[in-house]
Design a protein around this motif. Structure first.
Motif, short mmCIF file in Angstrom:
data_model
loop_
_atom_site.label_atom_id
_atom_site.label_comp_id
_atom_site.label_asym_id
_atom_site.label_seq_id
_atom_site.Cartn_x
_atom_site.Cartn_y
_atom_site.Cartn_z
N TYR A 9 19.55 18.18 -40.01
CA TYR A 9 18.85 18.01 -41.21
C TYR A 9 19.72 17.33 -42.09
O TYR A 9 21.08 17.71 -42.44
N THR A 58 8.58 15.89 -40.24
CA THR A 58 9.96 15.70 -40.00
C THR A 58 10.53 16.59 -41.24
O THR A 58 12.06 16.20 -41.24
N GLU A 59 10.06 17.22 -41.82
CA GLU A 59 10.76 17.94 -42.89
C GLU A 59 10.52 19.44 -43.15
O GLU A 59 9.49 19.91 -42.62
N ARG A 78 15.17 16.85 -44.46
CA ARG A 78 14.61 15.94 -43.46
C ARG A 78 15.55 15.67 -42.12
O ARG A 78 16.57 15.80 -42.14
N ASN A 79 14.78 15.57 -40.94
CA ASN A 79 15.34 15.38 -39.75
C ASN A 79 16.17 14.23 -39.78
O ASN A 79 15.80 12.98 -39.98
N GLU A 101 15.11 10.96 -37.77
CA GLU A 101 14.10 9.92 -38.14
C GLU A 101 14.41 9.26 -39.18
O GLU A 101 15.47 9.13 -39.99
N CYS A 139 17.25 21.59 -34.84
CA CYS A 139 17.46 20.07 -35.44
C CYS A 139 18.51 20.02 -36.38
O CYS A 139 19.19 20.66 -37.08
#
Length: 119
Positions: A40, A100-101, A115-116, A119, A38
């Motif tokens: 972040y 999401t983290e 964090r993503n 999101e 992802c």
């Protein structure tokens, strides 16, 4: 007496068996778990962290660190953790209770939560 000895041996065998969810990955390719791949942004630092099949890249103190296939010494995957070892660093990624983290440790330095970006 033989039953007691047999019971103790069985208990010791079970206690010493390796039933962990750890997997050592025997590959010099980045084989990242899907939950980790992802883009972040640092929750507190506001710095970026990018994790893909090609590389792991992040910024720390105005310097960009990039790790690719050729840098890999070893990889290990645990249920909620992925560890990547290179010749220069150890990166430890941990799932958090928030989907999401993630948390990132770089060598002995905790870089904190990321964090993503989506999101």
């Amino acid at each position: 007496m033989k039953k007691i000895t047999l019971f103790i041996l069985i208990i010791l065998t079970l206690a010493c068996s390796n039933d962990s969810d750890e997997s050592i990955i025997e590959s010099k390719e980045l084989l990242l778990p899907e939950w980790l791949k992802c883009e972040y942004i640092g929750v507190h630092t506001k710095e970026f962290l990018s994790i893909s099949d090609e590389e792991v890249k992040f910024k720390l103190d105005n310097e960009i660190y990039t790790y690719q296939d050729e840098d890999i010494v070893s990889q290990a995957y645990h249920e909620n953790q992925y560890v990547l070892e290179t010749s220069m660093a150890i990166l430890q990624f941990n799932k958090t209770t928030i989907n999401t983290e993630i948390n990132l440790r770089w060598n002995n330095l905790n870089l904190g939560w990321f964090r993503n970006k989506v999101e």
